[in-house]
Design a protein around this motif. Structure first.
Motif, short mmCIF file in Angstrom:
data_model
loop_
_atom_site.label_atom_id
_atom_site.label_comp_id
_atom_site.label_asym_id
_atom_site.label_seq_id
_atom_site.Cartn_x
_atom_site.Cartn_y
_atom_site.Cartn_z
N LYS A 1 0.81 -1.22 0.00
CA LYS A 1 0.00 0.00 0.00
C LYS A 1 0.84 1.26 0.00
N SER A 2 2.13 1.15 0.34
CA SER A 2 2.99 2.35 0.34
C SER A 2 3.40 2.75 -1.08
N GLN A 3 3.18 1.88 -2.05
CA GLN A 3 3.53 2.17 -3.44
C GLN A 3 2.33 2.76 -4.17
N LYS A 4 2.59 3.60 -5.16
CA LYS A 4 1.52 4.27 -5.91
C LYS A 4 0.54 3.28 -6.54
N ASN A 5 1.07 2.23 -7.14
CA ASN A 5 0.21 1.26 -7.83
C ASN A 5 -0.27 0.15 -6.89
N GLY A 6 0.11 0.20 -5.60
CA GLY A 6 -0.35 -0.79 -4.63
C GLY A 6 0.40 -2.11 -4.64
N THR A 7 1.45 -2.21 -5.47
CA THR A 7 2.25 -3.44 -5.53
C THR A 7 3.72 -3.09 -5.63
#
Length: 163
Positions: A39-45
């Protein structure tokens, strides 16, 4: 540049400042890529890439005695990871006669260390206390440090003797 450092179970090289450090041979028995939810990444992965320089098991290293100044040993430390869970993908899982496997791993790490070389060992004791793991090697550690939110991860250093 001469390779003077060996990481015997490098995984995705998580704690290395330079994940392509030219002084290091990165070794692991796995070579794989996974997409993890993050969840910390923009695309969620985020991608988890395990790509060692050499594929081999740390309990039987393909190097001559006294080959390295430093060996890094961060073996799997969970017994209860699910086969498809992210912890298994990220760290691997202890299976079968894992105490003997770790005992052999310590022995191999010390075998390939040069005299007075340093072994850096990392262990997370969420499931198995570090005191049980340190009993698997006759070499006494020099220093150690607890880290992590709950102080469950231990960094321990050893120095090989002159023999």
């Amino acid at each position: 540049m001469k390779k003077t450092i060996l990481d015997v179970c490098c995984g995705s090289r998580m704690f290395w400042f330079d994940k392509s450090d030219e002084r290091v041979i990165f070794l692991d028995k796995r070579s794989e890529k996974h997409v993890l939810n993050d969840k910390s990444q923009k695309n969620g992965t985020r991608d988890l890439i395990i790509r060692p320089d050499i594929m081999s098991d740390f309990s039987s290293l393909p190097f001559q005695d006294s080959s390295f100044q430093v060996v890094v040993f961060d073996p799997p430390h969970f017994e209860k990871n699910g086969e498809t869970g992210w912890l298994n993908k990220k760290y691997g899982t202890l299976k079968g006669e894992w105490r003997e496997m770790l005992r052999n791993g310590f022995s191999e790490c010390f075998r390939v260390l040069k005299p007075y070389g340093v072994l850096i060992f990392k262990w997370c004791e969420v499931e198995i206390p570090v005191s049980q793991i340190l009993k698997l090697t006759p070499i006494l550690p020099m220093v150690g440090h607890k880290s992590g939110k709950n102080s469950m991860t231990h960094w321990v250093s050893f120095m090989k003797g002159s023999e």
